[in-house]
Design an enzyme around this catalytic site. Structure first.
Site, mmCIF file in Angstrom:
data_model
loop_
_atom_site.group_PDB
_atom_site.id
_atom_site.type_symbol
_atom_site.label_atom_id
_atom_site.label_comp_id
_atom_site.label_asym_id
_atom_site.label_seq_id
_atom_site.Cartn_x
_atom_site.Cartn_y
_atom_site.Cartn_z
ATOM 1 N N HIS A 138 -0.699 -2.635 -7.409
ATOM 2 C CA HIS A 138 -1.487 -2.263 -6.223
ATOM 3 C C HIS A 138 -2.983 -2.335 -6.518
ATOM 4 O O HIS A 138 -3.558 -1.431 -7.138
ATOM 5 C CB HIS A 138 -1.071 -0.854 -5.763
ATOM 6 N N GLU A 178 -3.049 0.333 -9.451
ATOM 7 C CA GLU A 178 -1.901 1.219 -9.657
ATOM 8 C C GLU A 178 -0.726 0.324 -10.053
ATOM 9 O O GLU A 178 -0.397 -0.621 -9.325
ATOM 10 C CB GLU A 178 -1.536 1.968 -8.371
ATOM 11 N N SER A 217 0.818 -1.211 0.000
ATOM 12 C CA SER A 217 0.000 0.000 0.000
ATOM 13 C C SER A 217 0.852 1.262 0.000
ATOM 14 O O SER A 217 0.341 2.350 -0.265
ATOM 15 C CB SER A 217 -0.858 0.058 1.265
ATOM 16 N N ASN A 241 -2.926 6.076 -1.710
ATOM 17 C CA ASN A 241 -2.866 6.187 -0.249
ATOM 18 C C ASN A 241 -2.229 7.472 0.245
ATOM 19 O O ASN A 241 -2.395 7.840 1.405
ATOM 20 C CB ASN A 241 -2.178 4.957 0.334
HETATM 21 N N1 CAA Z 1 -15.682 -9.036 -1.794
HETATM 22 C C1 CAA Z 1 -16.221 -9.265 -3.001
HETATM 23 N N2 CAA Z 1 -17.319 -8.615 -3.467
HETATM 24 C C2 CAA Z 1 -17.903 -7.730 -2.649
HETATM 25 C C3 CAA Z 1 -17.412 -7.453 -1.361
HETATM 26 C C4 CAA Z 1 -16.239 -8.150 -0.937
HETATM 27 N N3 CAA Z 1 -15.678 -7.929 0.253
HETATM 28 N N4 CAA Z 1 -18.201 -6.522 -0.799
HETATM 29 C C5 CAA Z 1 -19.156 -6.226 -1.689
HETATM 30 N N5 CAA Z 1 -18.984 -6.942 -2.813
HETATM 31 C C6 CAA Z 1 -19.804 -6.872 -4.035
HETATM 32 C C7 CAA Z 1 -21.218 -7.311 -3.822
HETATM 33 O O1 CAA Z 1 -21.382 -8.687 -4.072
HETATM 34 C C8 CAA Z 1 -21.993 -6.488 -4.823
HETATM 35 O O2 CAA Z 1 -21.894 -7.078 -6.101
HETATM 36 P P1 CAA Z 1 -23.154 -6.990 -7.131
HETATM 37 O O3 CAA Z 1 -23.487 -5.544 -7.285
HETATM 38 O O4 CAA Z 1 -22.642 -7.614 -8.381
HETATM 39 O O5 CAA Z 1 -24.239 -7.747 -6.502
HETATM 40 C C9 CAA Z 1 -21.201 -5.183 -4.915
HETATM 41 O O6 CAA Z 1 -19.906 -5.479 -4.399
HETATM 42 C C10 CAA Z 1 -21.852 -4.097 -4.097
HETATM 43 O O7 CAA Z 1 -21.966 -4.573 -2.770
HETATM 44 P P2 CAA Z 1 -23.152 -4.229 -1.763
HETATM 45 O O8 CAA Z 1 -24.380 -3.903 -2.535
HETATM 46 O O9 CAA Z 1 -23.231 -5.296 -0.743
HETATM 47 O O10 CAA Z 1 -22.606 -2.983 -0.962
HETATM 48 P P3 CAA Z 1 -22.181 -1.563 -1.447
HETATM 49 O O11 CAA Z 1 -22.999 -1.080 -2.578
HETATM 50 O O12 CAA Z 1 -22.103 -0.787 -0.198
HETATM 51 O O13 CAA Z 1 -20.706 -1.767 -2.022
HETATM 52 C C11 CAA Z 1 -18.395 -1.641 -1.673
HETATM 53 C C12 CAA Z 1 -19.678 -2.324 -1.272
HETATM 54 C C13 CAA Z 1 -18.089 -1.926 -3.150
HETATM 55 C C14 CAA Z 1 -17.298 -2.248 -0.813
HETATM 56 C C15 CAA Z 1 -18.560 -0.101 -1.462
HETATM 57 O O14 CAA Z 1 -18.995 0.148 -0.159
HETATM 58 C C16 CAA Z 1 -17.284 0.662 -1.708
HETATM 59 O O15 CAA Z 1 -16.929 0.966 -2.839
HETATM 60 N N6 CAA Z 1 -16.582 1.016 -0.623
HETATM 61 C C17 CAA Z 1 -15.318 1.742 -0.700
HETATM 62 C C18 CAA Z 1 -14.223 0.782 -1.046
HETATM 63 C C19 CAA Z 1 -12.913 1.473 -1.160
HETATM 64 O O16 CAA Z 1 -12.757 2.673 -1.006
HETATM 65 N N7 CAA Z 1 -11.881 0.671 -1.435
HETATM 66 C C20 CAA Z 1 -10.528 1.148 -1.483
HETATM 67 C C21 CAA Z 1 -9.900 0.933 -0.135
HETATM 68 S S1 CAA Z 1 -8.253 1.574 -0.080
HETATM 69 C C22 CAA Z 1 -7.342 0.384 -0.820
HETATM 70 O O17 CAA Z 1 -7.805 -0.645 -1.198
HETATM 71 C C23 CAA Z 1 -5.889 0.677 -0.964
HETATM 72 C C24 CAA Z 1 -5.023 0.387 0.169
HETATM 73 O O18 CAA Z 1 -3.845 0.132 -0.074
HETATM 74 C C25 CAA Z 1 -5.462 0.481 1.576
HETATM 75 P P1 NAD Z 2 -4.088 -9.415 5.898
HETATM 76 O O1 NAD Z 2 -3.619 -9.193 7.274
HETATM 77 O O2 NAD Z 2 -5.532 -9.653 5.624
HETATM 78 O O3 NAD Z 2 -3.283 -10.644 5.235
HETATM 79 C C1 NAD Z 2 -1.901 -10.769 5.228
HETATM 80 C C2 NAD Z 2 -1.566 -12.252 5.078
HETATM 81 O O4 NAD Z 2 -0.159 -12.381 4.827
HETATM 82 C C3 NAD Z 2 -1.873 -13.078 6.337
HETATM 83 O O5 NAD Z 2 -2.690 -14.187 6.004
HETATM 84 C C4 NAD Z 2 -0.487 -13.514 6.829
HETATM 85 O O6 NAD Z 2 -0.476 -14.776 7.439
HETATM 86 C C5 NAD Z 2 0.297 -13.531 5.522
HETATM 87 N N1 NAD Z 2 1.748 -13.439 5.699
HETATM 88 C C6 NAD Z 2 2.436 -12.644 6.528
HETATM 89 N N2 NAD Z 2 3.763 -12.846 6.377
HETATM 90 C C7 NAD Z 2 3.897 -13.787 5.407
HETATM 91 C C8 NAD Z 2 5.019 -14.413 4.790
HETATM 92 N N3 NAD Z 2 6.264 -14.108 5.130
HETATM 93 N N4 NAD Z 2 4.787 -15.335 3.827
HETATM 94 C C9 NAD Z 2 3.527 -15.648 3.462
HETATM 95 N N5 NAD Z 2 2.426 -15.081 4.008
HETATM 96 C C10 NAD Z 2 2.624 -14.151 4.970
HETATM 97 O O7 NAD Z 2 -3.573 -8.173 5.055
HETATM 98 P P2 NAD Z 2 -4.186 -7.536 3.708
HETATM 99 O O8 NAD Z 2 -5.178 -6.508 4.089
HETATM 100 O O9 NAD Z 2 -4.552 -8.622 2.779
HETATM 101 O O10 NAD Z 2 -2.908 -6.741 3.164
HETATM 102 C C11 NAD Z 2 -1.866 -7.422 2.512
HETATM 103 C C12 NAD Z 2 -1.033 -6.414 1.717
HETATM 104 O O11 NAD Z 2 -1.865 -5.734 0.782
HETATM 105 C C13 NAD Z 2 -0.367 -5.332 2.570
HETATM 106 O O12 NAD Z 2 0.861 -4.987 1.991
HETATM 107 C C14 NAD Z 2 -1.363 -4.184 2.463
HETATM 108 O O13 NAD Z 2 -0.772 -2.945 2.708
HETATM 109 C C15 NAD Z 2 -1.794 -4.328 1.009
HETATM 110 N N6 NAD Z 2 -3.103 -3.758 0.696
HETATM 111 C C16 NAD Z 2 -4.112 -3.811 1.612
HETATM 112 C C17 NAD Z 2 -5.347 -3.271 1.279
HETATM 113 C C18 NAD Z 2 -6.484 -3.315 2.248
HETATM 114 O O14 NAD Z 2 -7.481 -2.608 2.043
HETATM 115 N N7 NAD Z 2 -6.426 -4.116 3.297
HETATM 116 C C19 NAD Z 2 -5.555 -2.695 0.020
HETATM 117 C C20 NAD Z 2 -4.494 -2.682 -0.917
HETATM 118 C C21 NAD Z 2 -3.262 -3.206 -0.552
#
Ligand code: CAA
Ligand code: NAD
Length: 282
Positions: A140, A152, A119, A190
């Site tokens: 990503h 990304e 991330s 991020n």
């Molecule tokens: N896994 C798989 N599919 C999922 C799911 C999950 N965890 N959650 C929801 N879905 C699917 C549902 O099955 C549904 O599909 P259909 O429309 O085909 O039936 C669709 O997504 C919409 O779901 P819901 O109607 O249940 O709920 P919603 O309309 O509230 O949508 C959501 C759920 C898509 C998660 C929406 O809330 C959303 O877009 N949230 C924001 C997500 C976001 O910002 N993601 C980025 C996070 S940051 C990141 O990823 C980067 C990082 O490094 C941290």
């Molecule tokens: P998570 O905690 O759900 O899963 C991580 C998994 O990695 C665990 O099952 C753990 O047992 C395994 N693991 C740890 N060390 C390991 C190793 N040495 N070898 C094999 N497996 C190992 O975490 P997550 O949310 O799936 O995030 C995983 C990566 O993806 C991170 O780098 C995170 O920053 C990135 N990411 C997360 C998100 C998010 O929304 N959670 C979105 C995009 C990217």
């Protein structure tokens, strides 16, 4: 180079999603984690997602069966030695990821691409230790992987053209929209998203409003699909903290200081949805 086989390391929420979408486009996938229960949980998530897609008539049972048949699991890194690309999705910790990239550099076939789903960690840091810096790239995905269109693709200084092009093409084959991003901490997604989530936590800590109120403001006022605190819980508060720490340290700017409430919650084991409690209870 056409990617036919994919190794996915880490069967958590991201790794399971990545394995699912790759298997669904008929790539042979090997999903690897450190414990059988983690691999089993990843497979359960994939099963649940596919069953939901069958119920909603987005795919038929045969598609589900074929997708599952494309996924093997393992606890041994060595079993990924013949994969064309490895996508790493393990915990967001630079030392653990560096160790993995060192090991992968030694154990994977010479022309295998090593991709990280990190991330925030600059890809160049992982490339440096891999013994094949030209074959290292960032891929990503966004959470939830089966739903979100963006990938990304992070090009480190060392990434060569064919690695970048093969990774970009794989994202397109997955029916995602890849976007080229240069190698900076937190990339684009991020660097913008996490300071907003962090600020929402400051609002709670300073008593500006309760979590529900903060989320309602951003959902109804700004049309965000999830409020920032619900989203932080969904991402994982440990991951949110790790990202803020990378931004703070690597960009060397106090505007990225992690919210003390976030630090406290992670110390208490409140990691969000995955641990059963974060800003909300699950
Ligand atoms: N896994 C798989 N599919 C999922 C799911 C999950 N965890 N959650 C929801 N879905 C699917 C549902 O099955 C549904 O599909 P259909 O429309 O085909 O039936 C669709 O997504 C919409 O779901 P819901 O109607 O249940 O709920 P919603 O309309 O509230 O949508 C959501 C759920 C898509 C998660 C929406 O809330 C959303 O877009 N949230 C924001 C997500 C976001 O910002 N993601 C980025 C996070 S940051 C990141 O990823 C980067 C990082 O490094 C941290
Ligand atoms: P998570 O905690 O759900 O899963 C991580 C998994 O990695 C665990 O099952 C753990 O047992 C395994 N693991 C740890 N060390 C390991 C190793 N040495 N070898 C094999 N497996 C190992 O975490 P997550 O949310 O799936 O995030 C995983 C990566 O993806 C991170 O780098 C995170 O920053 C990135 N990411 C997360 C998100 C998010 O929304 N959670 C979105 C995009 C990217």
């Amino acid at each position: 180079m056409k990617v036919k086989s994919v190794g996915v390391i880490g069967a958590g929420q991201m790794g399971a999603g990545i394995a699912q979408v790759c298997a669904a486009i008929d790539r042979k996938v090997i999903l690897c984690d450190i414990k059988q229960e983690f691999v089993d949980n990843g497979l359960k998530t994939i099963n649940r997602n596919l069953e939901r897609s069958v119920t909603k008539e987005r795919i038929v049972q045969e598609d589900m069966d074929e997708t599952l048949a494309n996924i093997q699991t393992t606890l041994k890194l060595g079993d990924l030695s013949e994969c064309d690309i490895i996508i790493e999705a393990i915990v967001e910790n630079v030392d653990i990821k560096k160790k993995l990239f060192q090991d992968l550099g030694k154990s994977c076939k010479d022309d295998a691409i090593l991709a990280s789903n990190t991330s925030s960690i600059p890809i160049g840091i992982l490339a440096e230790v891999s013994e094949r810096p030209e074959l290292v790239v960032g891929m990503h995905f966004m959470n939830p992987v089966p739903v979100m269109k963006l990938v990304e693709v992070i090009r480190a200084k060392s990434t060569n053209d064919s690695t970048f092009e093969a990774t970009f093409k794989l994202a397109e084959d997955l029916n995602k929209v890849p976007v080229l991003v240069n190698d900076f901490p937190g990339f684009v997604s991020n660097r913008i998203l996490l300071p907003m989530l962090n600020e929402a936590m400051f609002c709670v800590m300073e008593g500006v409003a309760e979590p529900e109120a903060v989320d309602t403001v951003m959902k109804l006022g700004m049309s965000h699909p999830m409020g920032p605190l619900t989203l932080a819980d969904f991402i994982g508060l440990d991951t949110c903290l790790a990202i803020m720490e990378v931004l703070h340290k690597d960009l060397d700017d106090d505007k990225y200081r992690p919210c003390p409430l976030l630090i406290k919650m992670v110390k208490e084991g409140k990691l969000g949805k995955k641990s059963g409690e974060g800003f909300y209870k699950y």
